[in-house]
Design a protein around this motif. Structure first.
Motif, PDB file in Angstrom:
ATOM      1  N   ARG A 145       0.854  -1.190   0.000  1.00 32.00           N
ATOM      2  CA  ARG A 145       0.000   0.000   0.000  1.00 32.00           C
ATOM      3  C   ARG A 145       0.888   1.237   0.000  1.00 32.00           C
ATOM      4  O   ARG A 145       1.799   1.372   0.826  1.00 32.00           O
ATOM      5  CB  ARG A 145      -0.901   0.028   1.230  1.00 32.00           C
ATOM      6  CG  ARG A 145      -1.892   1.195   1.216  1.00 32.00           C
ATOM      7  CD  ARG A 145      -2.613   1.308   2.553  1.00 32.00           C
ATOM      8  NE  ARG A 145      -1.726   1.830   3.590  1.00 32.00           N
ATOM      9  CZ  ARG A 145      -2.032   2.850   4.404  1.00 32.00           C
ATOM     10  NH1 ARG A 145      -3.198   3.446   4.309  1.00 32.00           N
ATOM     11  NH2 ARG A 145      -1.189   3.246   5.330  1.00 32.00           N
ATOM     12  N   LEU A 181       4.008  -5.757  -9.023  1.00 30.63           N
ATOM     13  CA  LEU A 181       3.241  -4.881  -8.137  1.00 30.63           C
ATOM     14  C   LEU A 181       1.752  -5.219  -8.211  1.00 30.63           C
ATOM     15  O   LEU A 181       0.902  -4.339  -8.053  1.00 30.63           O
ATOM     16  CB  LEU A 181       3.491  -3.410  -8.521  1.00 30.63           C
ATOM     17  CG  LEU A 181       4.952  -2.953  -8.367  1.00 30.63           C
ATOM     18  CD1 LEU A 181       5.183  -1.626  -9.072  1.00 30.63           C
ATOM     19  CD2 LEU A 181       5.313  -2.819  -6.887  1.00 30.63           C
ATOM     20  N   HIS A 182       1.449  -6.474  -8.404  1.00 33.03           N
ATOM     21  CA  HIS A 182       0.056  -6.900  -8.485  1.00 33.03           C
ATOM     22  C   HIS A 182      -0.640  -6.687  -7.137  1.00 33.03           C
ATOM     23  O   HIS A 182      -0.022  -6.826  -6.076  1.00 33.03           O
ATOM     24  CB  HIS A 182      -0.031  -8.379  -8.890  1.00 33.03           C
ATOM     25  CG  HIS A 182       0.824  -9.279  -8.066  1.00 33.03           C
ATOM     26  ND1 HIS A 182       2.200  -9.384  -8.243  1.00 33.03           N
ATOM     27  CD2 HIS A 182       0.527 -10.114  -7.044  1.00 33.03           C
ATOM     28  CE1 HIS A 182       2.692 -10.226  -7.377  1.00 33.03           C
ATOM     29  NE2 HIS A 182       1.705 -10.695  -6.624  1.00 33.03           N
ATOM     30  N   HIS A 183      -1.901  -6.317  -7.210  1.00 32.57           N
ATOM     31  CA  HIS A 183      -2.736  -6.103  -6.023  1.00 32.57           C
ATOM     32  C   HIS A 183      -2.243  -4.941  -5.139  1.00 32.57           C
ATOM     33  O   HIS A 183      -2.650  -4.847  -3.977  1.00 32.57           O
ATOM     34  CB  HIS A 183      -2.849  -7.373  -5.173  1.00 32.57           C
ATOM     35  CG  HIS A 183      -3.588  -8.483  -5.844  1.00 32.57           C
ATOM     36  ND1 HIS A 183      -4.960  -8.494  -5.977  1.00 32.57           N
ATOM     37  CD2 HIS A 183      -3.141  -9.617  -6.445  1.00 32.57           C
ATOM     38  CE1 HIS A 183      -5.328  -9.593  -6.609  1.00 32.57           C
ATOM     39  NE2 HIS A 183      -4.244 -10.285  -6.924  1.00 32.57           N
ATOM     40  N   VAL A 184      -1.378  -4.074  -5.649  1.00 33.50           N
ATOM     41  CA  VAL A 184      -0.969  -2.918  -4.836  1.00 33.50           C
ATOM     42  C   VAL A 184      -2.138  -1.934  -4.746  1.00 33.50           C
ATOM     43  O   VAL A 184      -3.042  -1.921  -5.588  1.00 33.50           O
ATOM     44  CB  VAL A 184       0.266  -2.190  -5.407  1.00 33.50           C
ATOM     45  CG1 VAL A 184       1.470  -3.103  -5.456  1.00 33.50           C
ATOM     46  CG2 VAL A 184      -0.032  -1.574  -6.757  1.00 33.50           C
ATOM     47  N   ARG A 185      -2.106  -1.108  -3.719  1.00 35.91           N
ATOM     48  CA  ARG A 185      -3.062  -0.015  -3.565  1.00 35.91           C
ATOM     49  C   ARG A 185      -2.278   1.287  -3.542  1.00 35.91           C
ATOM     50  O   ARG A 185      -1.417   1.477  -2.676  1.00 35.91           O
ATOM     51  CB  ARG A 185      -3.867  -0.184  -2.279  1.00 35.91           C
ATOM     52  CG  ARG A 185      -4.844  -1.363  -2.300  1.00 35.91           C
ATOM     53  CD  ARG A 185      -5.450  -1.611  -0.929  1.00 35.91           C
ATOM     54  NE  ARG A 185      -4.434  -2.089  -0.002  1.00 35.91           N
ATOM     55  CZ  ARG A 185      -4.517  -1.984   1.319  1.00 35.91           C
ATOM     56  NH1 ARG A 185      -5.549  -1.384   1.873  1.00 35.91           N
ATOM     57  NH2 ARG A 185      -3.554  -2.455   2.090  1.00 35.91           N
ATOM     58  N   PHE A 236       0.960  -4.445 -12.698  1.00 38.03           N
ATOM     59  CA  PHE A 236       0.032  -3.825 -11.759  1.00 38.03           C
ATOM     60  C   PHE A 236      -1.306  -4.562 -11.778  1.00 38.03           C
ATOM     61  O   PHE A 236      -2.344  -3.976 -11.480  1.00 38.03           O
ATOM     62  CB  PHE A 236      -0.217  -2.362 -12.128  1.00 38.03           C
ATOM     63  CG  PHE A 236       0.896  -1.407 -11.770  1.00 38.03           C
ATOM     64  CD1 PHE A 236       1.149  -1.073 -10.453  1.00 38.03           C
ATOM     65  CD2 PHE A 236       1.671  -0.831 -12.759  1.00 38.03           C
ATOM     66  CE1 PHE A 236       2.155  -0.181 -10.115  1.00 38.03           C
ATOM     67  CE2 PHE A 236       2.677   0.071 -12.442  1.00 38.03           C
ATOM     68  CZ  PHE A 236       2.930   0.393 -11.120  1.00 38.03           C
ATOM     69  N   ALA A 273      -4.540  -4.113  -9.373  1.00 42.47           N
ATOM     70  CA  ALA A 273      -4.181  -3.021  -8.461  1.00 42.47           C
ATOM     71  C   ALA A 273      -5.362  -2.074  -8.271  1.00 42.47           C
ATOM     72  O   ALA A 273      -6.341  -2.095  -9.023  1.00 42.47           O
ATOM     73  CB  ALA A 273      -2.977  -2.251  -9.000  1.00 42.47           C
ATOM     74  N   THR A 274      -5.266  -1.232  -7.240  1.00 47.22           N
ATOM     75  CA  THR A 274      -6.236  -0.169  -7.005  1.00 47.22           C
ATOM     76  C   THR A 274      -5.501   1.169  -7.028  1.00 47.22           C
ATOM     77  O   THR A 274      -4.537   1.360  -6.286  1.00 47.22           O
ATOM     78  CB  THR A 274      -6.936  -0.339  -5.643  1.00 47.22           C
ATOM     79  OG1 THR A 274      -7.685  -1.562  -5.639  1.00 47.22           O
ATOM     80  CG2 THR A 274      -7.881   0.833  -5.365  1.00 47.22           C
ATOM     81  N   ALA A 307      -7.707  -4.181 -12.824  1.00 46.20           N
ATOM     82  CA  ALA A 307      -7.450  -3.111 -11.855  1.00 46.20           C
ATOM     83  C   ALA A 307      -8.693  -2.264 -11.625  1.00 46.20           C
ATOM     84  O   ALA A 307      -9.651  -2.280 -12.410  1.00 46.20           O
ATOM     85  CB  ALA A 307      -6.304  -2.230 -12.346  1.00 46.20           C
TER      86      ALA A 307
END
Length: 233
Positions: free
Chosen positions: A62, A78-82, A98, A101-102, A121
């Motif tokens: 995050r 950076l998969h699933h990063v916020r 990514f 990601a959010t 995303a």
């Protein structure tokens, strides 16, 4: 941090709802202390300047109230990063993941990216300003209140994505794939160039200008099986 969204009003006269843009005001930031990114790491109120993230794994991390400037992200996972209430300036890299990601209340400025993965995303109140992104993968993404401004998108893939209140302003869109998209209040009228490889039949919910209609006449004709042939006098 103070983040305030401002709605653009260019489409109001045509009954098109404009995108709500982020207005990110960062607090005083601490410099990033170095080291590699950590999966599921928590980065709050940090300034990353010309940091090399090449090949690193920060999946699930995050980033909140952060500024990333001139960072290299080639092959970074950076998969699933916020990424929240942050400004990303001059990101460069190829093959950055990514996925899922959010990005919320984010400004992406002068990015130079190729083959970036943003499939699945969630993008909300995001501005992409300047720069060039080749082969952007946004398949199945949820894209709401997003503005592409003054940037070049080469063969972006929006397949199966949902776009709501999205604007293309002074943006070059080359060879876009809109297959299976769902569009609501998508404004293409101020794009500098618009070209579709696939999915022109899915443009319901988009708004284009009269000039763009003429430019795309051949594409629309081909979609419905009409041949355009000149006549000899």
């Amino acid at each position: 941090m103070v983040s305030r969204a401002a709605r653009t009003g260019a489409g109001a006269a045509a009954g098109v709802k404009g995108a709500r843009r982020p207005e990110v005001r960062l607090p005083e930031l601490e410099p990033f202390g170095g080291g590699e990114l950590e999966p599921d790491g928590d980065y709050d109120g940090l300034r990353f300047t010309e940091v090399d993230f090449v090949g690193q794994d920060g999946g699930g991390a995050r980033f909140m109230d952060c500024a990333l400037t001139g960072c290299a992200v080639d092959e970074a996972r950076l998969h699933h990063v916020r990424v929240l209430d942050s400004v990303l300036t001059g990101l460069r890299g190829v093959g950055t993941d990514f996925g899922s990601a959010t990005f919320r209340d984010v400004e992406v400025v002068d990015a130079r990216l190729g083959g970036v993965q943003l499939h699945g995303a969630v993008l909300e109140r995001v501005v992409f300003r300047g720069g060039k992104i080749d082969y952007l993968n946004l398949r199945e993404a949820r894209i709401r209140d997003v503005v592409f401004e003054g940037c070049v998108l080469v063969e972006p893939d929006f397949g199966g994505a949902r776009l709501e209140r999205v604007e293309f302003v002074d943006c070059v869109l080359k060879g876009a794939d809109f297959s299976g998209v769902t569009l609501t209040d998508v404004d293409l009228r101020r794009a500098a160039e618009v070209g579709f490889a696939r999915g022109v039949d899915r443009l319901a919910g988009a708004v284009i200008s009269p000039a763009q209609l003429l430019d795309l006449a051949g594409v629309f004709a081909a979609e419905v099986g009409v041949r355009v042939v000149g006549t000899d006098v």
